[in-house]
Design a protein around this motif. Structure first.
Motif, PDB file in Angstrom:
ATOM      1  N   THR A   1      37.861  30.425  33.970  1.00  0.00           N
ATOM      2  CA  THR A   1      37.805  31.859  33.729  1.00  0.00           C
ATOM      3  C   THR A   1      39.280  32.048  34.259  1.00  0.00           C
ATOM      4  O   THR A   1      39.903  31.243  34.932  1.00  0.00           O
ATOM      5  CB  THR A   1      36.886  32.431  34.139  1.00  0.00           C
ATOM      6  N   GLN A   2      39.707  33.528  33.920  1.00  0.00           N
ATOM      7  CA  GLN A   2      41.003  33.954  34.632  1.00  0.00           C
ATOM      8  C   GLN A   2      41.041  33.989  35.945  1.00  0.00           C
ATOM      9  O   GLN A   2      41.951  33.820  36.605  1.00  0.00           O
ATOM     10  CB  GLN A   2      41.347  35.208  33.958  1.00  0.00           C
ATOM     11  N   ASN A   3      39.841  34.024  36.597  1.00  0.00           N
ATOM     12  CA  ASN A   3      39.871  33.842  38.127  1.00  0.00           C
ATOM     13  C   ASN A   3      40.181  32.680  38.778  1.00  0.00           C
ATOM     14  O   ASN A   3      40.448  32.659  39.889  1.00  0.00           O
ATOM     15  CB  ASN A   3      38.464  34.581  38.539  1.00  0.00           C
ATOM     16  N   ASP A   4      40.186  31.689  38.129  1.00  0.00           N
ATOM     17  CA  ASP A   4      40.751  30.336  38.357  1.00  0.00           C
ATOM     18  C   ASP A   4      42.143  30.320  38.959  1.00  0.00           C
ATOM     19  O   ASP A   4      42.513  29.594  39.433  1.00  0.00           O
ATOM     20  CB  ASP A   4      40.609  29.289  37.639  1.00  0.00           C
TER      21      ASP A   4
ATOM     22  N   PRO B   1      44.019  34.198  52.609  1.00  0.00           N
ATOM     23  CA  PRO B   1      43.050  34.999  51.533  1.00  0.00           C
ATOM     24  C   PRO B   1      41.962  34.189  51.091  1.00  0.00           C
ATOM     25  O   PRO B   1      42.107  33.179  50.974  1.00  0.00           O
ATOM     26  CB  PRO B   1      44.028  35.613  50.296  1.00  0.00           C
ATOM     27  N   ALA B   2      40.524  34.953  51.188  1.00  0.00           N
ATOM     28  CA  ALA B   2      39.557  34.379  50.802  1.00  0.00           C
ATOM     29  C   ALA B   2      39.047  35.107  49.409  1.00  0.00           C
ATOM     30  O   ALA B   2      38.859  36.111  49.421  1.00  0.00           O
ATOM     31  CB  ALA B   2      38.382  34.113  51.778  1.00  0.00           C
ATOM     32  N   ILE B   3      38.637  34.214  48.544  1.00  0.00           N
ATOM     33  CA  ILE B   3      38.254  34.736  47.268  1.00  0.00           C
ATOM     34  C   ILE B   3      36.854  34.428  46.780  1.00  0.00           C
ATOM     35  O   ILE B   3      36.588  33.152  46.938  1.00  0.00           O
ATOM     36  CB  ILE B   3      39.249  34.298  45.908  1.00  0.00           C
TER      37      ILE B   3
ATOM     38  N   PHE C   1      38.465  29.537  48.091  1.00  0.00           N
ATOM     39  CA  PHE C   1      37.955  30.012  46.832  1.00  0.00           C
ATOM     40  C   PHE C   1      36.456  29.674  46.442  1.00  0.00           C
ATOM     41  O   PHE C   1      36.130  28.203  46.703  1.00  0.00           O
ATOM     42  CB  PHE C   1      39.036  29.631  45.632  1.00  0.00           C
ATOM     43  N   ASP C   2      35.804  30.290  46.030  1.00  0.00           N
ATOM     44  CA  ASP C   2      34.366  29.818  45.588  1.00  0.00           C
ATOM     45  C   ASP C   2      33.955  30.878  44.331  1.00  0.00           C
ATOM     46  O   ASP C   2      34.204  31.970  44.306  1.00  0.00           O
ATOM     47  CB  ASP C   2      33.298  29.908  46.538  1.00  0.00           C
TER      48      ASP C   2
ATOM     49  N   ILE D   1      36.133  42.306  36.052  1.00  0.00           N
ATOM     50  CA  ILE D   1      36.722  41.161  35.389  1.00  0.00           C
ATOM     51  C   ILE D   1      38.277  41.308  34.713  1.00  0.00           C
ATOM     52  O   ILE D   1      38.247  42.540  34.576  1.00  0.00           O
ATOM     53  CB  ILE D   1      35.682  40.404  34.442  1.00  0.00           C
ATOM     54  N   GLY D   2      38.763  40.521  34.330  1.00  0.00           N
ATOM     55  CA  GLY D   2      39.982  40.384  33.415  1.00  0.00           C
ATOM     56  C   GLY D   2      41.116  40.927  34.328  1.00  0.00           C
ATOM     57  O   GLY D   2      41.363  40.402  35.109  1.00  0.00           O
ATOM     58  N   PRO D   3      41.967  41.802  33.443  1.00  0.00           N
ATOM     59  CA  PRO D   3      43.004  42.145  34.144  1.00  0.00           C
ATOM     60  C   PRO D   3      42.903  43.075  35.462  1.00  0.00           C
ATOM     61  O   PRO D   3      43.837  42.815  36.269  1.00  0.00           O
ATOM     62  CB  PRO D   3      43.754  43.273  33.249  1.00  0.00           C
ATOM     63  N   GLY D   4      41.609  43.672  35.657  1.00  0.00           N
ATOM     64  CA  GLY D   4      41.437  44.044  37.087  1.00  0.00           C
ATOM     65  C   GLY D   4      41.466  42.885  37.980  1.00  0.00           C
ATOM     66  O   GLY D   4      41.848  43.170  39.384  1.00  0.00           O
ATOM     67  N   ALA D   5      40.802  41.870  37.831  1.00  0.00           N
ATOM     68  CA  ALA D   5      40.803  40.712  38.625  1.00  0.00           C
ATOM     69  C   ALA D   5      42.315  40.110  38.926  1.00  0.00           C
ATOM     70  O   ALA D   5      42.853  39.801  40.104  1.00  0.00           O
ATOM     71  CB  ALA D   5      40.069  39.709  38.239  1.00  0.00           C
ATOM     72  N   THR D   6      42.980  39.822  37.728  1.00  0.00           N
ATOM     73  CA  THR D   6      44.287  39.185  37.828  1.00  0.00           C
ATOM     74  C   THR D   6      45.392  40.115  38.498  1.00  0.00           C
ATOM     75  O   THR D   6      46.463  39.518  39.004  1.00  0.00           O
ATOM     76  CB  THR D   6      44.605  38.676  36.406  1.00  0.00           C
TER      77      THR D   6
END
Length: 410
Positions: free
Chosen positions: A141-144, A181-183, A153-154, A91-96
């Motif tokens: 969340t940041q993943n949005d 891309p699919a997330i 996206f889901d 999660i967090g910067p790893g995801a973004t």
């Protein structure tokens, strides 16, 4: 109905392993491998599942989230969108860090499956480490941030949701028109939750990439416009490669006497020694192609998005009678810049369009000019990049040496 109790993460990986595709008459995994950088958001569950299934889904440790996702995107391009890579992060910067890579995949119509870790669906331990809290919208969340750069996206907030979400993601990534891309954003607690999954969910499934057939009315209208042209060119894009239409493109150009240019993504769609290949076009193009584009009265764009690096922000086309015909599987791309559209697969459409054109050919003097332009450009390149006695060769000399020693199909 028989079921199997698994954690959501184990079920996810097991489903992905069951997806197959035929390439050159050989059955291969649809998902060739997975990159991962593991933190608290994905190590205990997704990471554990990947470790257990390592022999069936090869895992590779990444050093930066953006880099590993970009590598996966490059692999998909090299495999002509027939095989897909996975990238998972915490999660967090790893995801973004993967957002930019997702944008690259979206822009270039390339598949990648991203599995970023997300916050707890229960919200009980909020805020977890590196969670970006939204004070006004706790569901965000940041993943949005992936939503703006994804084709699918889901956010998985219950373990059974992957039963419907994963098949949708796979179909999007294999769709000629919607590919991108699919997330699947994985809530941390849900990754470890168990569910009784139907065993049929894990049965082997062999996929095919559906080819889109063109509409006959669109074909006829385009053929009529092409027949009225005197100085046509073809702009070949990546869609020709993904459709494996190189042979059809070469035959079409030869039969109808039309010079072929390419976008950057279309380089490789013709051998460099093909008598109808003139070179790349646009801002990263060559003098021969860009010289022809100034006077062309019709461009047949095949499988490209007509970006400004191809069109020179539309400064490339100066003929007042210029017309554009576009062949593309994607409705979004085919209607750009008031093009006369043909929605369809490149391979099938070139064959069908050639039938309607019959014996029509572009004037020989236009082709002769194209050959002269290519010869002129090749002589200039040879002069600037040919063998040299300089103690330290220039960058152009080094590239020239590589080019001269390359195979025509490279």
């Amino acid at each position: 109905m028989k079921t199997q109790k698994l954690s959501c993460s184990h079920a996810l990986i097991k489903y992905l392993i069951a997806q197959k595709i035929f390439i050159n008459e050989k059955k291969l995994p649809l998902f060739a491998g997975a990159f991962g950088i593991y933190g608290h958001g994905n190590v205990a569950c997704i990471g554990q599942a990947m470790e257990e299934y390592q022999n069936e889904l090869p895992g590779y440790r990444g050093h930066h989230e953006q880099n590993m996702a970009l590598t996966g995107i490059g692999y998909a391009r090299a495999m002509r969108r027939k095989q897909i890579f996975i990238a998972t992060s915490s999660i967090g910067p790893g995801a973004t860090n993967m957002v930019t890579a997702a944008a690259v995949a979206l822009s270039n119509r390339l598949p990648i499956l991203l599995l970023p870790g997300d916050t707890f669906a229960s919200r009980f331990p909020d805020p977890v480490l590196q969670q970006v809290e939204n004070f006004n919208s706790p569901t965000e969340t940041q993943n949005d941030s992936f939503k703006a750069v994804s084709k699918y996206f889901d956010r998985i907030t219950r373990p059974e949701q992957i039963l419907t979400s994963l098949p949708q993601a796979v179909q999007v990534m294999l769709d000629q028109a919607e590919c991108g891309p699919a997330i699947i954003s994985m809530s941390q607690d849900v990754q470890g939750e168990a569910f009784d999954y139907p065993e049929i969910f894990f049965e082997e499934q062999i996929h095919e990439i559906r080819r889109i057939h063109p509409d006959q009315n669109q074909l006829k209208k385009s053929a009529d416009v092409i027949k009225n042209s005197k100085q046509p060119i073809i702009i070949s894009g990546g869609g020709v490669l993904y459709s494996e239409a190189e042979k059809e493109l070469s035959e079409f150009a030869k039969k109808h006497n039309i010079p072929v240019t390419t976008t950057v993504m279309g380089i490789g769609c013709m051998d460099k020694d093909d008598p109808y290949y003139i070179g790349p076009i646009g801002c990263l193009g060559v003098g021969s192609s860009n010289s022809l584009s100034k006077d062309t009265d019709l461009a047949l764009a095949i499988g490209n998005k007509l970006g400004d690096f191809t069109t020179g922000s539309w400064t490339n086309f100066n003929n007042p009678d210029f017309k554009l015909v576009s062949i593309n599987a994607a409705r979004f791309d085919v209607t750009k810049h008031r093009a006369i559209p043909v929605v369809g697969d490149a391979k099938i459409t070139l064959v069908e369009l050639s039938k309607l054109l019959g014996d029509w050919q572009a004037p020989i003097n236009w082709y002769d000019r194209a050959i002269k332009e290519r010869k002129k450009w090749d002589e200039y390149v040879e002069k600037e990049s040919g063998p040299t006695n300089q103690e330290i060769p220039t960058y152009a000399h080094a590239i020239g040496a590589v080019y001269r020693n390359a195979d025509p199909s490279d």
